[in-house]
Design an enzyme around this catalytic site. Sequence first.
Site, PDB file in Angstrom:
ATOM      1  CG  ASP A   1       2.962  -3.875  -0.637  1.00 33.48           C
ATOM      2  OD1 ASP A   1       2.641  -2.680  -0.625  1.00 33.48           O
ATOM      3  OD2 ASP A   1       3.825  -4.377   0.102  1.00 33.48           O
TER       4      ASP A   1
HETATM    5  N1  URA Z   1       3.080  -4.143   4.858  1.00 26.69           N
HETATM    6  C1  URA Z   1       3.671  -4.427   3.682  1.00 26.69           C
HETATM    7  O1  URA Z   1       4.890  -4.484   3.576  1.00 26.69           O
HETATM    8  N2  URA Z   1       2.888  -4.669   2.623  1.00 26.69           N
HETATM    9  C2  URA Z   1       1.530  -4.681   2.676  1.00 26.69           C
HETATM   10  O2  URA Z   1       0.869  -4.938   1.671  1.00 26.69           O
HETATM   11  C3  URA Z   1       0.938  -4.383   3.915  1.00 26.69           C
HETATM   12  C4  URA Z   1       1.733  -4.120   4.991  1.00 26.69           C
END
Ligand code: URA
Length: 231
Positions: A101
């Site tokens: 993310d």
């Molecule tokens: N899980 C998440 O919620 N976000 C990420 O960036 C990676 C794994």
Amino acid sequence: MRLDKYVSHVSDLSRKEVKRLLRAGYITVDGEAIKDPSTYISETMEVCVDGEPLEAPRPRYFMLHKPQGYVCVTKDQDHPTVLELIDEPNKDKLQIAGRLDIDTTGLVLITDDGKWNHAITSPKRECKKTYYVTLASDISSDTGAQFAAGVKLDGELKPTLPADLEVLFSNEARLTISEGKYHQVKRMFAAVGNKVEELHREKVGSIVLDPDLEPGEYRELTEDEVLSVKV
Ligand code: URA
């Protein structure tokens, strides 16, 4: 593969330039000038441009320490992408092996080897990923057991695969999962009534983020790191 496609792939000449060279008789296959761009060539054939043999480029593998604020896509109108942190030729051939993310930091693997990428990202391969997680609230005593058994995420039919939670402090833990569902870690903690404040990926398979890499820096993978992923 078609001759024009192969030459353009290996040499980085455009298809138009390749067609011009073919017409002019500059491209030979096993010593013979070939003018038809659709000629099929196999791996054992020697293709030369102006007498110079073409060699398939070596696949490339990098690890990047992703900072916050970057997105793991090749193009984005609103945010900088992790590929903007990579200073390498032929960047359009590079693929990001699994997304983080925008606010997640840590290990991102980047390659132009599609099979290697698939071995990391295919759900069937269940490649392990380890995250350092900082939470808004203290971790409940039963969260580890819930994650080991699998939790039901909002909008999913099946529970998550067994995950390993190592509680380090009251609101900090290391979580290892073997899936990569959208926002998986955030949704897992939401499913047990907590909230992820910070998320940092430390490890993918047996590849560990190099502690010498500052956020925004990257390096090539070592041969051992590349070979640790079974394709
Ligand atoms: N899980 C998440 O919620 N976000 C990420 O960036 C990676 C794994």
